[in-house]
Every structure is written in structure tokens, then in C-alpha cells.
Write an enzyme that holds these catalytic residues in place. Sequence first.
Site, PDB file in Angstrom:
ATOM      1  N   THR A 277     -28.393  77.274 -25.140  1.00 34.11           N
ATOM      2  CA  THR A 277     -29.388  76.270 -24.726  1.00 34.11           C
ATOM      3  C   THR A 277     -29.963  76.694 -23.380  1.00 34.11           C
ATOM      4  OG1 THR A 277     -28.339  74.441 -25.868  1.00 34.11           O
ATOM      5  CG2 THR A 277     -29.541  73.874 -23.885  1.00 34.11           C
TER       6      THR A 277
ATOM      7  N   THR B 181     -21.583  70.039 -25.396  1.00 34.09           N
ATOM      8  CA  THR B 181     -21.454  69.227 -26.606  1.00 34.09           C
ATOM      9  C   THR B 181     -22.310  67.973 -26.442  1.00 34.09           C
ATOM     10  OG1 THR B 181     -19.216  70.060 -26.782  1.00 34.09           O
ATOM     11  CG2 THR B 181     -19.771  68.164 -28.153  1.00 34.09           C
TER      12      THR B 181
ATOM     13  N   THR C  32     -26.120  71.338 -20.524  1.00 32.02           N
ATOM     14  CA  THR C  32     -25.784  72.137 -21.706  1.00 32.02           C
ATOM     15  C   THR C  32     -24.332  71.881 -22.083  1.00 32.02           C
ATOM     16  OG1 THR C  32     -25.418  74.368 -22.564  1.00 32.02           O
ATOM     17  CG2 THR C  32     -25.405  74.143 -20.173  1.00 32.02           C
TER      18      THR C  32
HETATM   19  N1  ASP Z   1     -26.436  70.357 -25.722  1.00 29.72           N
HETATM   20  C1  ASP Z   1     -26.896  71.048 -26.879  1.00 29.72           C
HETATM   21  C2  ASP Z   1     -26.773  70.124 -28.063  1.00 29.72           C
HETATM   22  O1  ASP Z   1     -25.774  69.464 -28.191  1.00 29.72           O
HETATM   23  C3  ASP Z   1     -26.155  72.309 -27.191  1.00 29.72           C
HETATM   24  C4  ASP Z   1     -25.814  73.205 -26.020  1.00 29.72           C
HETATM   25  O2  ASP Z   1     -26.152  72.924 -24.896  1.00 29.72           O
HETATM   26  O3  ASP Z   1     -25.203  74.258 -26.251  1.00 29.72           O
HETATM   27  O4  ASP Z   1     -27.660  70.102 -28.879  1.00 29.72           O
END
Ligand code: ASP
Length: 341
Positions: free
Chosen positions: A203, A255, A253
Site C-alpha cells: 500500500t 490490516t 498501512t
Molecule cells: N490497509 C490496506 C487494506 O487493508 C492494506 C495495507 O495497507 O497493506 O486494504
Amino acid sequence: MRSVAVVLPLFAFLLCGCELAPESPQSNLTWAIAVHGGAGTIDRDAPRARLQAYEEALTRALVKGRSMLADGAAALDVCEAVVRMLEDDPLFNAGKGAVFNERGEHELDASIMDGSTMRCGAVAGVRTVRHPISLARKVMTETRHVLLAAAGAEQFADAAGVERVANDWFDTERRRRALQEVLGERERTGLLAPRDRRHDYGTVGCVVRDREGRLAAATSTGGMTAKKWGRVGDTPIVGAGCYADAFAAVSCTGTGEEFIRHGVARAVTARMQYGGQSLARAAHGVVHGVLRPNDGGLIAVDRFGNIATPFNTSGMYRAQANSSGLFEVAIFGDESAEGGR
Ligand code: ASP
């Protein structure tokens, strides 16, 4: 006399109250920028060439942001331009190179926010927009809405003149292998949500304080490998994966579900606004005190140009620069030393 001595400081405190962050402006600092390319389980023993490729991509993005800011560009323009660059880089899980959902397709999320006006725009679950961050900005500037999703967002992309591509334009072999691995593991273990985030990171985000003191934040992602069709993460949720106000600009960034539950990006600025905390303390407190280990991280810049980049995963691709000559690119490292300052 004695009562004046007591009352004056008290009056001054009440007047300024907790609205003022304790950090003072950094001397001569005019602009500051931080960029991230995702947090997750990053392998320290990965081939050096691979880590170097990430460092070089982050360096290119930072150089771009730095030169725009030195030329006096607005925070919002810098955020969009830097994120567009990262969306085009297949190394990152945003735009080209985005992860696959469980149906073997891509659904992209993005948001952008201008802290000086509180205007913001976001898109969720877009399948054919090459630069979701630019569409998010159009939602902000050309509609009276904040968030457009799926087919409606794509139709708006045509009306707004934002480039569209076929869904498989975002494909990369590496992300396809990651999908197969995650689906294989799911079948073997029955676990829907593996805690191992090796396949998710990437991300992208950017936060900026420009020469005029304006703050802006932008975040863009393909989400999480093998996510359910229609799943929307924190990235397009203003206040969760992205936020900017007069106190700080934040891009997250990790979960996404956890970042939504805790309203992470806004939680950082709220601690500053209502609790009088410094950026470093607020950001550290949320990442290490509210989120759980391995949930992710964030980048943030405050109105004085201070930068914080805490994360609770093994690494976070990140870079930062300012007008005083700071220029740093990093992947690993324990940020907890920043806490409590
Ligand atoms: N936060 C992003 C999501 O959950 C993924 C990530 O940052 O890796 O879509």
C-alpha cells in the site's frame, strides 16, 4: 501581586489550553514530506537486490516530492503526484502490481485529504481506474460527495476524464503467486485470515507539509491478498486510513479492519487536538498502544514539519525529507525510540 502571578499563567494556560501542540516550529524548516510503500512481514534476509529495488523506488518518489516542494508546490499536488508514481510501480500494492482478491481480480481503494480546508475525496472497489488517487481527488473537487464506490465511481471516472484500463492491466506474476499461496494455505488450515502479512504490504501513501504550512495526506491500495470480493479496507475511509487537518496529516498501512475499528488516522490528530500531545507521542501511542503487534504502521507530519513513522510490523517501506536537508529511506528499524517525546 501574588494573585496576579497565579492567575496570569492560569489564564494563559486556559487560553492556549490543549489546543497547542507542545512541539515548536523547527528552525528554518519550511516543508516536510514522508512517503510509505506499506508495512508488513518484510524479510530481512530477502535478496539485497529486491530490498534495493524498493529503496530506489522510494528514493525516486521522495526526489519527486522534494523538488515539487522546493519549487513551492501545494501539499495536495505533491501528495497526488507522488502517489501516482507509486501506483505505476509494480513493486507496490497500489495501481499496477495491486494484489488479487479471492476471485483473481483487482479492486482498488484510495483517498486524499486537504488539511487546510478539510476537503476530502475517496474511491472504493474500483476495477479499471489506472490512478485511483486522481479519481479520489476528482471526487473531492468535482462532486459534493466524499466517497464513490465500484461501478458508479468508474462511470464518474469517464465523466471526469480519468484514465481507465482493463482489470488485468494491474496483473503481475508475483501477486498471482501470492494469491495461490494464500488460497492454498486457506484450504490447508481453514483459516480465513492468515496473520502472516507477507503478501499484503505495498500500500502506498504520502503526507506533506508545504511551504505555506498546508497539510495533506493521500493513501492508495489494492487491499489484502485474497480479500473477499467487495471488501473495502481502511484506505478509502477518511479518518481510518487517511486524514489531514490543521494538526497533522496521516497515511496508514496495515490490516485495514483494525484501522477502521480504531479510526486510526483521526485518532492521531485527536490526541494532538484534545490531549495536547506531540505528533511523536500521539502516533506512537496509537500504533503501539491501540493497535496490536503486526497490525501495521503509519506516516504522519505535523504543522511544524515534524515527521513520525511508527509501525509494529517487522518493517515498513518508508522515506522522509524536509527543507533542512533531511533525506532518509528505510525499511526496518524500531521506531519506538520516538515514543513519549
Ligand atoms: N490497509 C490496506 C487494506 O487493508 C492494506 C495495507 O495497507 O497493506 O486494504
